[in-house]
Every structure is written in C-alpha cells, then in structure tokens.
Write a protein that holds these residues in place. Sequence first.
Motif, PDB file in Angstrom:
ATOM      1  N   LEU A  28       0.826  -1.245   0.071  1.00 33.42           N
ATOM      2  CA  LEU A  28      -0.095  -0.053  -0.203  1.00 33.42           C
ATOM      3  C   LEU A  28       0.913   1.153  -0.044  1.00 33.42           C
ATOM      4  O   LEU A  28       2.012   1.102   0.534  1.00 33.42           O
ATOM      5  CB  LEU A  28      -0.666   0.045   1.218  1.00 33.42           C
ATOM      6  N   ASP A  29       0.410   2.145  -0.615  1.00 36.85           N
ATOM      7  CA  ASP A  29       1.129   3.543  -0.601  1.00 36.85           C
ATOM      8  C   ASP A  29       0.047   4.634  -0.591  1.00 36.85           C
ATOM      9  O   ASP A  29      -0.934   4.683  -1.321  1.00 36.85           O
ATOM     10  CB  ASP A  29       1.982   3.661  -1.837  1.00 36.85           C
ATOM     11  N   GLY A  30       0.348   5.721   0.246  1.00 36.96           N
ATOM     12  CA  GLY A  30      -0.586   6.974   0.572  1.00 36.96           C
ATOM     13  C   GLY A  30      -0.619   7.732  -0.698  1.00 36.96           C
ATOM     14  O   GLY A  30       0.425   8.236  -1.378  1.00 36.96           O
ATOM     15  N   ARG A  31      -1.838   8.243  -0.910  1.00 38.14           N
ATOM     16  CA  ARG A  31      -2.065   8.950  -2.218  1.00 38.14           C
ATOM     17  C   ARG A  31      -1.793  10.358  -1.953  1.00 38.14           C
ATOM     18  O   ARG A  31      -2.195  10.936  -1.200  1.00 38.14           O
ATOM     19  CB  ARG A  31      -3.460   8.633  -2.638  1.00 38.14           C
ATOM     20  N   ASN A  32      -0.975  10.912  -2.888  1.00 37.33           N
ATOM     21  CA  ASN A  32      -0.596  12.254  -2.629  1.00 37.33           C
ATOM     22  C   ASN A  32      -0.017  12.844  -1.372  1.00 37.33           C
ATOM     23  O   ASN A  32      -0.537  13.462  -0.846  1.00 37.33           O
ATOM     24  CB  ASN A  32      -1.514  13.121  -3.119  1.00 37.33           C
ATOM     25  N   PHE A  33       0.731  11.843  -0.631  1.00 32.35           N
ATOM     26  CA  PHE A  33       1.290  12.292   0.791  1.00 32.35           C
ATOM     27  C   PHE A  33       2.383  13.595   0.876  1.00 32.35           C
ATOM     28  O   PHE A  33       2.071  13.892   2.128  1.00 32.35           O
ATOM     29  CB  PHE A  33       1.778  10.993   1.649  1.00 32.35           C
ATOM     30  N   PRO A  34       2.719  14.121  -0.154  1.00 34.29           N
ATOM     31  CA  PRO A  34       3.476  15.368   0.132  1.00 34.29           C
ATOM     32  C   PRO A  34       2.484  16.266   0.725  1.00 34.29           C
ATOM     33  O   PRO A  34       2.549  16.999   1.412  1.00 34.29           O
ATOM     34  CB  PRO A  34       4.147  15.576  -1.104  1.00 34.29           C
ATOM     35  N   ARG A  35       1.400  16.281   0.006  1.00 35.86           N
ATOM     36  CA  ARG A  35       0.049  17.199   0.168  1.00 35.86           C
ATOM     37  C   ARG A  35      -0.451  16.831   1.551  1.00 35.86           C
ATOM     38  O   ARG A  35      -0.663  17.786   2.407  1.00 35.86           O
ATOM     39  CB  ARG A  35      -0.884  17.158  -0.907  1.00 35.86           C
ATOM     40  N   PHE A  42       3.136  17.576   9.241  1.00 38.16           N
ATOM     41  CA  PHE A  42       4.000  16.673   9.714  1.00 38.16           C
ATOM     42  C   PHE A  42       5.304  17.139   9.887  1.00 38.16           C
ATOM     43  O   PHE A  42       5.575  18.105   8.939  1.00 38.16           O
ATOM     44  CB  PHE A  42       4.008  15.473   8.514  1.00 38.16           C
ATOM     45  N   ALA A  43       6.034  16.594  10.829  1.00 42.38           N
ATOM     46  CA  ALA A  43       7.489  16.982  10.999  1.00 42.38           C
ATOM     47  C   ALA A  43       8.258  16.570   9.741  1.00 42.38           C
ATOM     48  O   ALA A  43       8.061  15.659   9.301  1.00 42.38           O
ATOM     49  CB  ALA A  43       8.016  16.437  12.145  1.00 42.38           C
ATOM     50  N   LYS A  44       9.267  17.546   9.518  1.00 40.63           N
ATOM     51  CA  LYS A  44      10.218  17.355   8.420  1.00 40.63           C
ATOM     52  C   LYS A  44      11.752  16.661   8.799  1.00 40.63           C
ATOM     53  O   LYS A  44      12.066  17.405   9.712  1.00 40.63           O
ATOM     54  CB  LYS A  44      10.324  18.171   7.305  1.00 40.63           C
ATOM     55  N   PRO A  45      12.300  15.830   8.182  1.00 34.96           N
ATOM     56  CA  PRO A  45      11.665  14.812   7.239  1.00 34.96           C
ATOM     57  C   PRO A  45      11.032  13.674   7.665  1.00 34.96           C
ATOM     58  O   PRO A  45      10.182  12.809   7.134  1.00 34.96           O
ATOM     59  CB  PRO A  45      13.036  14.219   6.568  1.00 34.96           C
ATOM     60  N   ASN A  46      10.969  13.411   9.055  1.00 36.49           N
ATOM     61  CA  ASN A  46      10.164  12.315   9.754  1.00 36.49           C
ATOM     62  C   ASN A  46       9.231  12.773  10.704  1.00 36.49           C
ATOM     63  O   ASN A  46       9.488  13.328  11.706  1.00 36.49           O
ATOM     64  CB  ASN A  46      11.399  11.193  10.204  1.00 36.49           C
ATOM     65  N   ASP A  47       8.230  12.414  10.787  1.00 38.31           N
ATOM     66  CA  ASP A  47       7.132  12.656  11.785  1.00 38.31           C
ATOM     67  C   ASP A  47       6.900  11.146  12.434  1.00 38.31           C
ATOM     68  O   ASP A  47       6.110  10.261  12.005  1.00 38.31           O
ATOM     69  CB  ASP A  47       5.926  13.072  10.985  1.00 38.31           C
ATOM     70  N   SER A  48       7.297  11.406  13.817  1.00 37.12           N
ATOM     71  CA  SER A  48       7.256   9.731  14.328  1.00 37.12           C
ATOM     72  C   SER A  48       5.741   9.512  14.671  1.00 37.12           C
ATOM     73  O   SER A  48       5.360   8.342  14.560  1.00 37.12           O
ATOM     74  CB  SER A  48       8.057   9.720  15.699  1.00 37.12           C
ATOM     75  N   SER A  75       7.974   5.363   5.471  1.00 39.30           N
ATOM     76  CA  SER A  75       7.238   6.659   4.694  1.00 39.30           C
ATOM     77  C   SER A  75       5.651   6.308   4.831  1.00 39.30           C
ATOM     78  O   SER A  75       5.098   6.006   5.592  1.00 39.30           O
ATOM     79  CB  SER A  75       7.682   6.833   3.327  1.00 39.30           C
ATOM     80  N   ASP A  76       5.405   6.512   3.593  1.00 34.04           N
ATOM     81  CA  ASP A  76       3.633   6.502   3.541  1.00 34.04           C
ATOM     82  C   ASP A  76       3.511   4.988   2.871  1.00 34.04           C
ATOM     83  O   ASP A  76       2.360   4.759   2.270  1.00 34.04           O
ATOM     84  CB  ASP A  76       3.172   7.473   2.588  1.00 34.04           C
ATOM     85  N   GLU A  77       4.307   3.938   2.896  1.00 34.50           N
ATOM     86  CA  GLU A  77       3.921   2.718   2.511  1.00 34.50           C
ATOM     87  C   GLU A  77       4.119   1.469   3.492  1.00 34.50           C
ATOM     88  O   GLU A  77       4.826   1.550   4.437  1.00 34.50           O
ATOM     89  CB  GLU A  77       4.884   2.435   1.246  1.00 34.50           C
TER      90      GLU A  77
HETATM   91  P1  DGT Z   1       1.512   8.763  -5.054  1.00 32.11           P
HETATM   92  O1  DGT Z   1       1.718   7.407  -3.891  1.00 32.11           O
HETATM   93  O2  DGT Z   1       1.593   7.998  -6.452  1.00 32.11           O
HETATM   94  O3  DGT Z   1       0.432   9.389  -4.779  1.00 32.11           O
HETATM   95  O4  DGT Z   1       2.568   9.778  -4.654  1.00 32.11           O
HETATM   96  P2  DGT Z   1       2.952  10.463  -3.478  1.00 32.11           P
HETATM   97  O5  DGT Z   1       3.205  11.915  -3.700  1.00 32.11           O
HETATM   98  O6  DGT Z   1       2.332   9.772  -2.361  1.00 32.11           O
HETATM   99  O7  DGT Z   1       4.536  10.012  -3.420  1.00 32.11           O
HETATM  100  P3  DGT Z   1       5.195   8.864  -2.556  1.00 32.11           P
HETATM  101  O8  DGT Z   1       4.309   7.814  -1.892  1.00 32.11           O
HETATM  102  O9  DGT Z   1       6.524   8.539  -3.395  1.00 32.11           O
HETATM  103  O10 DGT Z   1       5.927   9.868  -1.372  1.00 32.11           O
HETATM  104  C1  DGT Z   1       5.899   9.756  -0.279  1.00 32.11           C
HETATM  105  C2  DGT Z   1       5.919  11.102   0.539  1.00 32.11           C
HETATM  106  O11 DGT Z   1       5.013  11.191   1.689  1.00 32.11           O
HETATM  107  C3  DGT Z   1       7.089  11.851   0.585  1.00 32.11           C
HETATM  108  O12 DGT Z   1       7.479  12.483  -0.537  1.00 32.11           O
HETATM  109  C4  DGT Z   1       6.776  12.966   1.728  1.00 32.11           C
HETATM  110  C5  DGT Z   1       5.507  12.256   2.529  1.00 32.11           C
HETATM  111  N1  DGT Z   1       5.885  12.027   3.789  1.00 32.11           N
HETATM  112  C6  DGT Z   1       5.982  10.366   4.069  1.00 32.11           C
HETATM  113  N2  DGT Z   1       6.411  10.432   5.463  1.00 32.11           N
HETATM  114  C7  DGT Z   1       6.660  11.775   5.868  1.00 32.11           C
HETATM  115  C8  DGT Z   1       6.891  12.208   7.025  1.00 32.11           C
HETATM  116  O13 DGT Z   1       7.126  11.491   8.037  1.00 32.11           O
HETATM  117  N3  DGT Z   1       7.098  13.569   7.097  1.00 32.11           N
HETATM  118  C9  DGT Z   1       6.894  14.206   6.121  1.00 32.11           C
HETATM  119  N4  DGT Z   1       7.004  15.600   6.432  1.00 32.11           N
HETATM  120  N5  DGT Z   1       6.434  13.905   4.942  1.00 32.11           N
HETATM  121  C10 DGT Z   1       6.417  12.404   4.867  1.00 32.11           C
END
Ligand code: DGT
Length: 250
Positions: A28-35, A42-48, A75-77
Amino acid sequence: MAKSQFEYVRNFEVQDTCLPHCWVVVRLDGRNFPRFAEEHNFAKPNDSRALHLMTKCAQTVMEELEDIVIAYGQSDEYSFVFRKKSNWFKRRASKFMTLVASQFASSYVFYWRDYFEDQPLRYPPGFDGRVVLYPSNQTLKDYLSWRQADCHINNLYNTVFWALIQQSGLTPVQAQQRLKGTLTADKNEILFSEFHINYNNEPHMYRKGTVLVWQKVEEVRTQEVRLPAEMEGEKKAVARTRTPGGGLEL
Ligand code: DGT
Ligand code: MG
Ligand code: MG
Ligand code: MG
Ligand code: MG
C-alpha cells in the motif's frame, strides 16, 4: 435451481487467482502524501506520530486479516506478505488487495486521534494497493531488501536536505543544488562536519523502517481432561507454543 436469464453476466468476471506456492505481497502507498503531510503539519523529514500511526494500522491489518506473516513499512507505504500456502479467498488478488487497503485506510482514520492529539484530520486519506507474487524465498528477501534500501536512500537524502534548510537557512532549490551529484559518503560528511550529526545514530525507525512479525506466545489454557470417575472434571493447565499467522516458514 434454474439459472436466471441474467446469470450469464457472471462470466464477465475475470479470474485473478494468485499463482500457487508463491509469496503474495500486497504493498500500500499513501495517495499524494506530500500534500497530506503538509496539510497535517507533519514534522520534516520524519514525523514519528505518522510512522507510529502507519504501524498501528499495519498491526490492525495483521490481526484482522488472515495469513499475513510479516509486514514492512517506511514513509507512507506498507508491504504485507501472505504465507505461500494461504488459500484465503481462494487466493483472489482483488480480495487480498482491497481488504488490506480498506482495513488499513479505515484504521488510519479510526486511530488518528490517538497519535495526532492536537491535529485534526482535515480530509480523508487514500491508499493505493498492488499485488506482487514472489516465487522463491530469495526473491521475497530481495523485495524486502529493495524496500529497505529505498528507505535508506531517501532518508539519508532527506536528513541532509532538511538540515541544510532548517539549520543553514538554504532554500529548497539551494539545498537541492548543494546535494546534486553527491554520493552517500559526501552526505554523511556534510551531516557530520556541518551539523554534528552521525547518521548512524539517527533512530532505527527512520533509517531502516519497521518490521512486524508474530511473536511466539506461551499459551496457557485450562482444559477439561477425561480421567477416571473419582477425578472427573479436573481442570488442567495446558501450555503450548503458538505462532499466530503460522510463522514465516522460510
Ligand atoms: P502517490 O503515492 O503516487 O500518490 O505519490 P506520493 O506523492 O504519495 O509519493 P510517494 O509515496 O513516493 O512519497 C511519499 C511522500 O510522503 C514523501 O515524499 C513525503 C511524504 N511523507 C511520508 N512520510 C513523511 C513524514 O514522516 N514527514 C513528512 N513531512 N512527509 C512525509
Ligand atoms: Mg503511490
Ligand atoms: Mg505515496
Ligand atoms: Mg510512498
Ligand atoms: Mg460481500
């Protein structure tokens, strides 16, 4: 029972049975997780908080669904590995994928408040899913190593990138320029000489991700045993070792 005239439409359903004897991996991977991360501060770069919430959801998935032997997240996966011989829902890929994704997503919302006490959930998150089959133990190990290498590479980059911005006052573009063409050793050196950060001392969860496995438990049950008449109904404690999920069987 006679078939209705409409029954033929069932033939339009496609077979999506996972090949036997293979490890079934759902990622699984979060959809558009930067947004999503931005909107929820979220804390950068890691939010515990976010990482622990992901792991809580993964734990829920492992407990609620059948036959998952190991999960790996960063990360978001999150990746979930079903045991090779699983016959859950007759190994239908769509069942595996949709049940993991929906259970995970509902858990993310359900448990949000436990991890983000002061941060309201501003919109419903989504997770995409995919199923990949790995035919041998080696390919499964390489898959997990690949995801962990991805975690390492991104985290090292992000750690330096955000140190340059947060501590040296660079703009994101300047930080990107500074890191262009740098190798692992260069990034470690920048962290150490400019920020007194020894990358190897950064938290394991950030550098390596999270692995969830079942723990062997000593289960003590009280069982009624058949004995001669005078001792009828005596209760005995029975201890046995059990691995929920059936173990990895590598
Ligand atoms: P997708 O999955 O195709 O919809 O695309 P994205 O935009 O979700 O891209 P992906 O999954 O490659 O990148 C994960 C993004 O999630 C990463 O670029 C920043 C965000 N992210 C994940 N964990 C954290 C965190 O702990 N803190 C912050 N600030 N951002 C996080
Ligand atoms: Mg994605
Ligand atoms: Mg994503
Ligand atoms: Mg991702
Ligand atoms: Mg149904």
